[in-house]
Design a protein around this motif. Structure first.
Motif, mmCIF file in Angstrom:
data_model
loop_
_atom_site.group_PDB
_atom_site.id
_atom_site.type_symbol
_atom_site.label_atom_id
_atom_site.label_comp_id
_atom_site.label_asym_id
_atom_site.label_seq_id
_atom_site.Cartn_x
_atom_site.Cartn_y
_atom_site.Cartn_z
ATOM 1 N N GLU A 107 0.861 -1.180 0.000
ATOM 2 C CA GLU A 107 0.000 0.000 0.000
ATOM 3 C C GLU A 107 0.898 1.231 0.000
ATOM 4 N N SER A 108 0.537 2.225 -0.797
ATOM 5 C CA SER A 108 1.328 3.445 -0.884
ATOM 6 C C SER A 108 0.407 4.644 -1.074
ATOM 7 N N PHE A 109 0.926 5.810 -0.739
ATOM 8 C CA PHE A 109 0.131 7.035 -0.861
ATOM 9 C C PHE A 109 1.084 8.215 -1.005
ATOM 10 N N GLU A 110 0.745 9.135 -1.915
ATOM 11 C CA GLU A 110 1.485 10.379 -2.097
ATOM 12 C C GLU A 110 0.637 11.532 -1.567
ATOM 13 N N PHE A 111 1.188 12.263 -0.652
ATOM 14 C CA PHE A 111 0.465 13.367 -0.027
ATOM 15 C C PHE A 111 0.340 14.533 -1.004
ATOM 16 N N ASP A 112 -0.809 15.193 -0.937
ATOM 17 C CA ASP A 112 -1.014 16.380 -1.781
ATOM 18 C C ASP A 112 -0.100 17.514 -1.360
ATOM 19 N N HIS A 113 0.156 17.616 -0.071
ATOM 20 C CA HIS A 113 1.036 18.654 0.451
ATOM 21 C C HIS A 113 2.090 17.996 1.339
ATOM 22 N N GLU A 114 3.231 18.621 1.421
ATOM 23 C CA GLU A 114 4.292 18.105 2.268
ATOM 24 C C GLU A 114 3.867 18.144 3.731
ATOM 25 N N ILE A 115 4.186 17.076 4.481
ATOM 26 C CA ILE A 115 3.820 17.005 5.893
ATOM 27 C C ILE A 115 5.092 17.024 6.728
ATOM 28 N N GLU A 116 4.974 17.595 7.906
ATOM 29 C CA GLU A 116 6.104 17.723 8.812
ATOM 30 C C GLU A 116 5.801 17.158 10.188
ATOM 31 N N THR A 117 4.613 16.629 10.401
ATOM 32 C CA THR A 117 4.229 16.030 11.673
ATOM 33 C C THR A 117 3.924 14.551 11.464
ATOM 34 N N VAL A 118 3.885 13.821 12.569
ATOM 35 C CA VAL A 118 3.721 12.372 12.479
ATOM 36 C C VAL A 118 2.261 11.947 12.440
ATOM 37 N N GLU A 133 15.121 15.787 8.409
ATOM 38 C CA GLU A 133 15.449 17.174 8.089
ATOM 39 C C GLU A 133 14.574 17.740 6.982
ATOM 40 N N HIS A 134 13.883 16.876 6.236
ATOM 41 C CA HIS A 134 13.076 17.321 5.099
ATOM 42 C C HIS A 134 11.636 16.835 5.261
ATOM 43 N N PRO A 135 10.682 17.559 4.694
ATOM 44 C CA PRO A 135 9.274 17.142 4.785
ATOM 45 C C PRO A 135 9.025 15.823 4.059
ATOM 46 N N ILE A 136 7.945 15.160 4.452
ATOM 47 C CA ILE A 136 7.561 13.871 3.878
ATOM 48 C C ILE A 136 6.568 14.106 2.750
ATOM 49 N N VAL A 137 6.767 13.421 1.632
ATOM 50 C CA VAL A 137 5.874 13.576 0.481
ATOM 51 C C VAL A 137 5.142 12.282 0.136
ATOM 52 N N THR A 182 7.704 -3.700 5.810
ATOM 53 C CA THR A 182 8.737 -2.809 5.288
ATOM 54 C C THR A 182 8.127 -1.423 5.105
ATOM 55 N N LEU A 183 8.660 -0.474 5.828
ATOM 56 C CA LEU A 183 8.176 0.910 5.776
ATOM 57 C C LEU A 183 9.150 1.743 4.962
ATOM 58 N N VAL A 184 8.614 2.464 3.968
ATOM 59 C CA VAL A 184 9.422 3.338 3.115
ATOM 60 C C VAL A 184 8.809 4.735 3.155
ATOM 61 N N ILE A 185 9.594 5.709 3.571
ATOM 62 C CA ILE A 185 9.159 7.099 3.656
ATOM 63 C C ILE A 185 9.983 7.913 2.673
ATOM 64 N N SER A 186 9.315 8.642 1.793
ATOM 65 C CA SER A 186 9.987 9.471 0.788
ATOM 66 C C SER A 186 9.938 10.931 1.217
ATOM 67 N N PHE A 187 11.039 11.634 0.990
ATOM 68 C CA PHE A 187 11.163 13.034 1.403
ATOM 69 C C PHE A 187 11.168 13.949 0.181
ATOM 70 N N SER A 188 11.082 15.222 0.464
ATOM 71 C CA SER A 188 10.996 16.210 -0.609
ATOM 72 C C SER A 188 12.299 16.345 -1.384
ATOM 73 N N THR A 248 4.782 -2.384 2.944
ATOM 74 C CA THR A 248 4.734 -3.699 2.309
ATOM 75 C C THR A 248 4.744 -4.777 3.365
ATOM 76 N N ALA A 249 3.918 -5.791 3.165
ATOM 77 C CA ALA A 249 3.825 -6.921 4.099
ATOM 78 C C ALA A 249 4.278 -8.194 3.414
ATOM 79 N N GLN A 250 5.107 -8.957 4.100
ATOM 80 C CA GLN A 250 5.546 -10.261 3.610
ATOM 81 C C GLN A 250 4.641 -11.332 4.226
#
Length: 355
Positions: free
Chosen positions: A80-91, A161-165, A120-126, A170-172
């Protein structure tokens, strides 16, 4: 299309089944070089001379061969994946999406009778970089609350140091396993609670300070490294004979950390520390040890076994060892007399007392 009859048709079928390569070699000797020439031959005569494999080649050349279609289901990806419309800086938005991911993954896994063994957690930054973390689940499960607490515990102290986008999870999958233990085996009462506690400790203290201590292959006392904790259930053989290498040894009750001490040099040598004190009546040593001379972690020490006037047997060490050790014993200045130059450069410590 007119069928071509083979010459000398009065021969029986071959005794052994010919291979495709052998059939093609015979056909080339007959002057058959194209599919059209092969299709023009008589089917029954070809069977009588070259066997069933030649007939299958003839059917393929005439377009009458039937081949069943084997359906292959590709492996399902639980991602499962999702791209945020706006950059987020909080959890908080990140945890909201992760809980939705877990609910969807648990529903899909439960539908085909599977459980999750790894996340498996993957977080993409700006800045187009990403952060990846693999979570080992001690006991595979589809419990959304339990899996969410594991992710939440890790993200409580997560900083970037950078916002999350974007975020992806992923689950095994794995099939639920049931294990029957033997009489001398044991298992964790609550594996999930144990690993959740370990995850919280790792978040507070650091992953290099939580785990299982593994003794390193070195002569340096108390040298060890930390490895991730794993609960391994092993059978105990009560009938195992004792090893031939096992010998009775004197037990050393170690002081951790070693106790600082001072050895006063006079006619009656005297040792004094916070844990033990007394007059030295006998000694054995030095026993020199060193290692890691090739890098910045080099070390060296000289160990001594000493007997005090109250019959106590102790082990001491000097680090670094004094130069010029001889067979008869250490130089008089090596005992670290208070106020001496040798004592300021070197330190004496008591490792423990022999029981």
């Amino acid at each position: 299309m007119a069928k071509t009859k083979l010459q000398n048709p009065g021969s029986n079928a071959p005794k052994a089944e010919l291979s495709t390569a052998e059939i093609l070699r015979i056909l080339h000797k007959w002057g058959i070089h194209t599919l059209g020439q092969l299709a023009a031959l008589d089917k029954e005569e070809l069977r009588a001379r070259l066997g069933a494999e030649a007939v299958r080649l003839w059917e393929r050349a005439n377009g009458t061969a039937t081949r069943l279609l084997k359906f292959v289901q590709p492996p399902e990806a639980f991602e499962e994946s999702f791209e945020f419309d706006h950059e987020i800086e909080t959890v908080e938005p990140l945890l909201f999406m992760l809980r939705r991911f877990l609910e969807q993954l648990a529903l899909r896994l439960s539908g085909i009778y599977l459980v999750a063994k790894e996340l498996t957690l993957v977080i993409s930054f700006s800045n187009r970089q990403s952060y990846e973390r693999v979570f080992k689940i001690p006991q595979p499960t589809n419990d959304v609350d339990l899996l969410f607490r594991m992710l939440q515990t890790h993200l409580e102290n997560f900083k970037s140091e950078h916002p999350i986008v974007a975020v992806a999870l992923t689950a095994q999958p794995i099939r639920p396993a049931s294990q029957q233990f033997g009489l001398f085996e044991t298992a964790l009462r609550n594996p999930q609670q144990l690993y959740e506690t370990l995850a919280r400790l790792s978040a507070l203290l650091g992953s290099d300070r939580v785990g299982t201590p593994i003794k390193e292959e070195t002569h340096r006392p108390d040298a060890f490294r930390m490895e991730p904790f794993e609960w391994q259930v092993g059978a105990i053989d009560p009938n195992r004979p004792p090893s031939k290498d096992e010998k009775s040894r004197v037990a050393l009750r170690r002081f951790r950390p070693p106790a600082n001490t001072s050895v006063f040099v006079s006619e009656a040598r005297y040792l004094e520390s916070d844990k033990i004190r007394g007059q030295i009546v006998d000694q054995s040593g030095p026993f020199l040890f060193s290692g890691n001379w090739w890098d910045e972690k080099s070390w060296a020490r000289a160990e001594w076994d000493m007997q005090l006037d109250d019959n106590s047997l102790i082990r001491c060490h000097e680090s670094p060892p004094s130069p010029g050790y001889g067979v008869a014993g250490p130089p008089s200045q090596s005992y670290g007399v208070t106020g001496s130059a040798a004592g300021a450069a070197r330190t004496w410590k008591i490792d423990g007392i022999y029981d």
